[in-house]
Design a protein around this motif. Structure first.
Motif, PDB file in Angstrom:
ATOM      1  N   GLY A 369     -12.359  -0.986  64.747  1.00 13.08           N
ATOM      2  CA  GLY A 369     -13.608  -0.988  64.222  1.00 13.08           C
ATOM      3  C   GLY A 369     -14.098  -0.882  63.056  1.00 13.08           C
ATOM      4  N   GLY A 370     -13.039  -0.846  62.170  1.00 16.09           N
ATOM      5  CA  GLY A 370     -13.029  -0.680  60.544  1.00 16.09           C
ATOM      6  C   GLY A 370     -13.577  -1.780  60.228  1.00 16.09           C
ATOM      7  N   ASP A 371     -14.023  -3.045  60.837  1.00 15.73           N
ATOM      8  CA  ASP A 371     -14.686  -4.306  60.322  1.00 15.73           C
ATOM      9  C   ASP A 371     -16.187  -3.857  60.114  1.00 15.73           C
ATOM     10  N   ALA A 372     -16.618  -2.922  60.674  1.00 17.95           N
ATOM     11  CA  ALA A 372     -17.951  -2.563  60.646  1.00 17.95           C
ATOM     12  C   ALA A 372     -18.100  -1.719  59.200  1.00 17.95           C
ATOM     13  N   ALA A 373     -17.128  -1.011  58.796  1.00 21.89           N
ATOM     14  CA  ALA A 373     -17.428  -0.118  57.512  1.00 21.89           C
ATOM     15  C   ALA A 373     -17.130  -1.112  56.317  1.00 21.89           C
ATOM     16  N   ASP A 374     -17.781  -0.728  55.203  1.00 22.50           N
ATOM     17  CA  ASP A 374     -17.675  -1.397  53.995  1.00 22.50           C
ATOM     18  C   ASP A 374     -16.718  -0.764  53.015  1.00 22.50           C
ATOM     19  N   THR A 375     -15.469  -0.610  53.590  1.00 22.20           N
ATOM     20  CA  THR A 375     -14.330   0.185  52.560  1.00 22.20           C
ATOM     21  C   THR A 375     -13.540  -0.599  51.737  1.00 22.20           C
ATOM     22  N   ARG A 376     -13.475  -1.958  51.920  1.00 20.59           N
ATOM     23  CA  ARG A 376     -12.849  -2.827  50.926  1.00 20.59           C
ATOM     24  C   ARG A 376     -11.588  -2.493  50.657  1.00 20.59           C
ATOM     25  N   PRO A 377     -10.735  -2.515  51.446  1.00 20.79           N
ATOM     26  CA  PRO A 377      -9.219  -2.291  51.421  1.00 20.79           C
ATOM     27  C   PRO A 377      -8.719  -3.405  50.064  1.00 20.79           C
ATOM     28  N   HIS A 378      -7.677  -2.979  49.366  1.00 21.69           N
ATOM     29  CA  HIS A 378      -7.279  -3.902  48.233  1.00 21.69           C
ATOM     30  C   HIS A 378      -5.633  -3.718  48.095  1.00 21.69           C
ATOM     31  N   LEU A 379      -5.064  -4.855  47.929  1.00 22.63           N
ATOM     32  CA  LEU A 379      -3.595  -4.818  47.762  1.00 22.63           C
ATOM     33  C   LEU A 379      -3.350  -5.183  46.502  1.00 22.63           C
ATOM     34  N   ALA A 380      -2.477  -4.309  45.642  1.00 24.54           N
ATOM     35  CA  ALA A 380      -2.208  -4.572  44.335  1.00 24.54           C
ATOM     36  C   ALA A 380      -0.806  -4.928  43.976  1.00 24.54           C
ATOM     37  N   HIS A 381      -0.549  -5.764  42.991  1.00 25.78           N
ATOM     38  CA  HIS A 381       0.763  -6.237  42.599  1.00 25.78           C
ATOM     39  C   HIS A 381       1.106  -7.791  43.243  1.00 25.78           C
ATOM     40  N   LEU A 382       1.454  -7.662  44.510  1.00 30.82           N
ATOM     41  CA  LEU A 382       1.555  -8.994  45.169  1.00 30.82           C
ATOM     42  C   LEU A 382       2.525  -9.870  44.426  1.00 30.82           C
ATOM     43  N   GLN A 383       3.841  -9.369  44.182  1.00 29.57           N
ATOM     44  CA  GLN A 383       4.600 -10.132  43.261  1.00 29.57           C
ATOM     45  C   GLN A 383       5.321 -11.250  44.566  1.00 29.57           C
ATOM     46  N   VAL A 384       5.666 -10.855  45.534  1.00 33.69           N
ATOM     47  CA  VAL A 384       6.328 -11.870  46.585  1.00 33.69           C
ATOM     48  C   VAL A 384       5.228 -11.824  47.957  1.00 33.69           C
ATOM     49  N   VAL A 385       4.818 -12.954  48.048  1.00 31.28           N
ATOM     50  CA  VAL A 385       3.756 -12.966  49.227  1.00 31.28           C
ATOM     51  C   VAL A 385       4.291 -13.984  50.205  1.00 31.28           C
ATOM     52  N   HIS A 386       4.713 -13.929  51.372  1.00 31.16           N
ATOM     53  CA  HIS A 386       5.147 -15.061  52.137  1.00 31.16           C
ATOM     54  C   HIS A 386       3.949 -16.005  52.377  1.00 31.16           C
ATOM     55  N   PRO A 387       4.227 -17.217  52.455  1.00 29.44           N
ATOM     56  CA  PRO A 387       3.207 -18.271  52.867  1.00 29.44           C
ATOM     57  C   PRO A 387       2.264 -18.092  53.744  1.00 29.44           C
ATOM     58  N   GLN A 388       2.930 -17.658  55.088  1.00 27.75           N
ATOM     59  CA  GLN A 388       2.003 -17.011  56.178  1.00 27.75           C
ATOM     60  C   GLN A 388       1.021 -16.277  55.891  1.00 27.75           C
ATOM     61  N   ASP A 389       1.545 -15.188  55.087  1.00 25.77           N
ATOM     62  CA  ASP A 389       0.529 -14.156  54.891  1.00 25.77           C
ATOM     63  C   ASP A 389      -0.587 -14.386  53.836  1.00 25.77           C
ATOM     64  N   VAL A 390      -0.545 -15.611  53.215  1.00 28.48           N
ATOM     65  CA  VAL A 390      -1.582 -15.904  52.074  1.00 28.48           C
ATOM     66  C   VAL A 390      -3.053 -16.008  52.580  1.00 28.48           C
ATOM     67  N   PRO A 391      -3.228 -16.709  53.897  1.00 21.99           N
ATOM     68  CA  PRO A 391      -4.490 -16.718  54.423  1.00 21.99           C
ATOM     69  C   PRO A 391      -5.166 -15.654  54.909  1.00 21.99           C
ATOM     70  N   ARG A 392      -4.109 -14.334  55.347  1.00 26.93           N
ATOM     71  CA  ARG A 392      -4.644 -13.211  55.926  1.00 26.93           C
ATOM     72  C   ARG A 392      -5.714 -12.469  55.023  1.00 26.93           C
TER      73      ARG A 392
END
Length: 554
Positions: A369-392
């Motif tokens: 149900g968190g899609d209704a909350a305006d909490t704006r999670p963020h991920l920092a650094h992201l040195q290695v990101v699997h291509p399958q996870d980029v569009p997520r």
């Protein structure tokens, strides 16, 4: 026009890059009180009255204030006053700096500080005997540039009781020689073994460090930031009291969001404490509305969490895939609970497994149900990101917070990272271009004191994927991941403002707060290779000038 309708401050005579999709460029901006009242052209001149301060841009560029979405300014400010190794990269330079500092501070019980680079030492791990030679009579402890490792001399190890028989903590490693004796290098959670003996900075030192850092950041055009760690971790003192003291004294001129530290040795029982700290630390220009979760370490010391094993020096698979500090199911439950209580979650996620685990946790919160909350999670650094996870990122509404200065060839990358990732994973590093192309929102930060707090240097690397000091023939790091200057600047202004929930900043438009920066040129008008030559001339927060270079009026 009636005097009470005139502006207090008007910028004119130069280009304005608004970062507003509705109107990217203007030539004049008017400010009344702390807010922008008009953005346009010559018609804005009608708001100039006898008491209006007019800033003649003289062809220079006006932009929104930079916002750093991941930074540690209090610790950085304290370190600037200690044994500061951040300006050097060789063992001989470190030798000179440590010896000079020790000689200049004969009464200091400890020699502390940091900022040394891992590539200066074989395998990224210096030895206690190097420090023993320089400081034989006192304990010495120096954290590295990444702040994921600490270097102790023999006196410091003895005081901390770290011996050959000391076990490695679950979330860290004591480097040892062939005989099993500690070398003096403490990785990740092993740094906490020094916490009980290294003198903590005083409250006055922390506040002075904050004000020292704030002055420097304003000189670089930074008007707001997100402090990525409010709490005690790895022997670092909690900066929260310094912020509270500065705010009470009216000395906090920046806008600050604090990320409350999630203690990974505990679980949801700490939630009431976080709620209490949020209430205590949210007033004025300070808001502690975020929780920071560190999910892994760093690639250079093999603690970034990877989906597959690191390679050894011979190119073979090792038995190490890094460390996920929090078990994935537990992480999902924590993030869901924090989201339900209105906390933004700020992840340290560097390896591809950590990135996936963080995104999975965000997905769990959304499903709950968190899609209704305006909490704006963020991920920092992201040195290695699997291509399958980029569009997520776009699919989940998770912001990608980039540290652009790291996306370049330099010794730590070329010697301590790429060989141990392998060619395929190395090609997945810092995928800024791919993230943008899949619709992700980018924010930007420096992670200072890990790297320079200068946003303009970061813009240069985001656009060029080459360090500013590199020569014209320097190789470009993954050129397909370069992004345009407009996208990079948007990340460092509107993108970080979104992460910080400072929705009336980051864009120059009527009604927004007048957090503004005057540059000494228009970097859009010159070649990309010269972006780093740009300098900040003036910085305003809420219409108040907080920095002015001597060239500002020249």
């Amino acid at each position: 026009m009636a005097p009470h309708r005139t502006a207090d401050l008007v910028f004119t005579g130069g280009p304005v890059h608004t970062v507003d999709p509705a109107r990217r460029r203007a030539s004049a901006v008017a400010v009344r009180g702390e807010r922008i009242v008009a953005v346009g052209g010559s018609e804005v001149h009608g708001l100039i009255g006898p008491r209006t301060e007019v800033v003649d841009l003289r062809g220079r560029l006006l932009i929104p204030g930079f916002q750093d979405a991941h930074i540690h300014p209090v610790g950085a400010g304290v370190e600037l006053a200690r044994c500061d190794l951040s300006g050097a990269t060789t063992p001989q330079a470190y030798r000179d700096i440590v010896r000079a500092y020790a000689d200049a501070h004969p009464g200091a019980a400890w020699i502390t500080g940091g900022g040394w680079s891992m590539e200066a030492f074989p395998g990224g791990t210096p030895d206690r005997r190097f420090l023993d030679e320089l400081v034989p009579d006192r304990p010495a402890y120096l954290v590295n540039r990444d702040h994921h490792g600490g270097w102790a001399n023999s006196r410091a190890l003895d005081l901390a009781g770290i011996t050959a028989g000391t076990p490695d903590p679950a979330d860290g490693r004591i480097e040892r020689d062939a005989d099993g004796r500690p070398t003096g290098m403490l990785q990740e959670g092993a740094m906490t073994l020094m916490a009980g003996v290294v003198p903590a900075p005083t409250a006055a030192e922390l506040t002075a460090g904050l004000l020292r850092a704030q002055e420097l950041l304003h000189s670089l055009g930074v008007t707001a930031w997100q402090d990525a760690l409010l709490g005690d971790h790895a022997g670092m003192a909690d900066p929260a009291p310094a912020y509270a003291a500065a705010e009470r004294a009216g000395k906090l001129t920046a806008r600050v969001v604090g990320s409350l530290w999630w203690d990974r040795t505990r679980g949801l029982e700490q939630l009431p404490e976080l709620l209490e700290r949020r209430a205590e630390l949210t007033h004025g220009r300070l808001r502690a509305t975020t929780v920071k979760i560190m999910q892994d370490g760093i690639a250079e010391n093999g603690t970034a969490a990877l989906l597959g094993p690191y390679l050894t020096s011979c190119g073979c698979a090792s038995d190490n895939s890094g460390v996920s500090f929090i078990e994935p199911d537990a992480l999902a439950s924590y993030v869901t609970a924090l989201d339900a209580h209105g906390f933004q979650v700020h992840f340290h996620a560097l390896g591809d497994r950590a990135v996936r685990e963080a995104l999975d946790a965000v997905a769990a919160a959304r499903k709950a149900g968190g899609d209704a909350a305006d909490t704006r999670p963020h991920l920092a650094h992201l040195q290695v990101v699997h291509p399958q996870d980029v569009p997520r990122f776009a699919e989940l509404g998770a912001t990608a917070t980039i540290q652009a200065l790291w996306a370049a060839h330099e010794p730590q990358m070329d010697e301590l990272t790429i060989p141990f990732l392998g060619a395929e994973r190395a090609s997945w590093q810092y995928p800024f271009g791919d993230l943008l192309r899949t619709g992700a929102r980018l924010a930007a930060g420096s992670d200072w004191p890990v790297s320079s707090p200068d946003p303009i240097a970061a813009l240069h690397v985001a656009v060029n994927r080459v360090l500013p000091e590199a020569g014209p023939d320097a190789p470009v790091f993954l050129p397909e991941q370069r992004i345009g200057l407009d996208a990079a600047l948007t990340a460092y202004t509107a993108g970080s403002a979104y992460v910080n929930h400072l929705d009336d900043t980051g864009v120059i438009r009527a009604g927004n707060l007048a957090d503004l920066v005057v540059l000494d040129r228009d970097p859009f008008a010159g070649p990309a290779e010269e972006i780093a030559a740009t300098r900040v001339l003036q910085t305003f927060v809420g219409g108040v000038r907080v920095y002015a270079d001597s060239r500002a009026s020249g």
